[in-house]
Scaffold this active site. Sequence first.
Site, PDB file in Angstrom:
ATOM      1  CG  ASP A  89      -1.845   1.162   0.979  1.00 27.82           C
ATOM      2  OD1 ASP A  89      -3.161   0.550   1.197  1.00 27.82           O
ATOM      3  OD2 ASP A  89      -1.944   2.099   1.048  1.00 27.82           O
ATOM      4  N   GLY A  94     -15.585   3.414   3.889  1.00 30.47           N
ATOM      5  CA  GLY A  94     -14.117   3.856   3.438  1.00 30.47           C
ATOM      6  C   GLY A  94     -13.679   3.574   2.297  1.00 30.47           C
ATOM      7  CG  HIS A 123      -8.666  -2.709  -2.436  1.00 29.77           C
ATOM      8  ND1 HIS A 123      -9.463  -1.982  -3.232  1.00 29.77           N
ATOM      9  CD2 HIS A 123      -8.434  -2.102  -1.373  1.00 29.77           C
ATOM     10  CE1 HIS A 123      -9.780  -0.926  -2.737  1.00 29.77           C
ATOM     11  NE2 HIS A 123      -9.172  -0.875  -1.488  1.00 29.77           N
ATOM     12  CG  LEU A 124      -8.015  -9.518   1.458  1.00 32.29           C
ATOM     13  CD1 LEU A 124      -9.573  -9.372   1.858  1.00 32.29           C
ATOM     14  CD2 LEU A 124      -7.997 -10.975   1.084  1.00 32.29           C
TER      15      LEU A 124
HETATM   16  P1  5GP Z   1      -9.842   1.690   0.160  1.00 34.69           P
HETATM   17  O1  5GP Z   1      -9.827   2.781   1.286  1.00 34.69           O
HETATM   18  O2  5GP Z   1     -10.229   1.753  -1.150  1.00 34.69           O
HETATM   19  O3  5GP Z   1     -10.129   0.326   1.021  1.00 34.69           O
HETATM   20  O4  5GP Z   1      -8.246   1.396  -0.019  1.00 34.69           O
HETATM   21  C1  5GP Z   1      -7.569   1.989  -0.971  1.00 34.69           C
HETATM   22  C2  5GP Z   1      -5.970   1.758  -0.665  1.00 34.69           C
HETATM   23  O5  5GP Z   1      -5.559   2.120  -1.723  1.00 34.69           O
HETATM   24  C3  5GP Z   1      -5.386   2.776   0.459  1.00 34.69           C
HETATM   25  O6  5GP Z   1      -4.940   1.973   1.628  1.00 34.69           O
HETATM   26  C4  5GP Z   1      -4.376   3.713  -0.665  1.00 34.69           C
HETATM   27  O7  5GP Z   1      -3.329   4.155   0.365  1.00 34.69           O
HETATM   28  C5  5GP Z   1      -4.068   2.732  -1.337  1.00 34.69           C
HETATM   29  N1  5GP Z   1      -3.624   3.248  -2.736  1.00 34.69           N
HETATM   30  C6  5GP Z   1      -4.284   4.290  -3.311  1.00 34.69           C
HETATM   31  N2  5GP Z   1      -3.693   4.710  -4.489  1.00 34.69           N
HETATM   32  C7  5GP Z   1      -2.564   3.893  -4.560  1.00 34.69           C
HETATM   33  C8  5GP Z   1      -1.587   3.594  -5.643  1.00 34.69           C
HETATM   34  O8  5GP Z   1      -1.370   4.320  -6.388  1.00 34.69           O
HETATM   35  N3  5GP Z   1      -0.668   2.685  -5.230  1.00 34.69           N
HETATM   36  C9  5GP Z   1      -0.575   1.877  -4.263  1.00 34.69           C
HETATM   37  N4  5GP Z   1       0.347   1.027  -3.933  1.00 34.69           N
HETATM   38  N5  5GP Z   1      -1.698   2.063  -3.339  1.00 34.69           N
HETATM   39  C10 5GP Z   1      -2.531   3.012  -3.350  1.00 34.69           C
END
Ligand code: 5GP
Length: 113
Positions: A29, A92, A99-100
């Site tokens: 992440d 959130g 994604h897990l």
């Molecule tokens: P969500 O909030 O949708 O469950 O999680 C999205 C996750 O994706 C977040 O923890 C955020 O830090 C991560 N994330 C967002 N953009 C990117 C990216 O461009 N690269 C990576 N490696 N992680 C990302």
Amino acid sequence: MECIFCRIAEKKLPSKILFEDERSIAFEDINPQAPVHVLVIPKKHISTVLELKKEDRELIGQLFLVANIVAKEKGIAERGFRLVLNCNREAGQTVFHIHLHLLGGRPMQWPPG
Ligand code: 5GP
Ligand code: ZN
């Protein structure tokens, strides 16, 4: 298609990849919330858990197997870790490609925030 996780899966956007097979990929992440914070995704674009189809069952199971492998490789398997999958706004979810989250390396609170 403008999906950052599809772009990561296609290697058009750089990421620190920890595991990959034909159908899934695990990468660090970008904004880690714990010492270990890995995202495991299917290469197939599925926007939320609500979009899952019966034919995706095996693919979703695969994400858990990948999390199992990465947790062991990262040395957090015995201590414990958390798997999180956010769906839609109140949970959130910010990236609409399922994604897990694999989180570990520190004690976790319950209930989650
Ligand atoms: P969500 O909030 O949708 O469950 O999680 C999205 C996750 O994706 C977040 O923890 C955020 O830090 C991560 N994330 C967002 N953009 C990117 C990216 O461009 N690269 C990576 N490696 N992680 C990302
Ligand atoms: Zn996508």
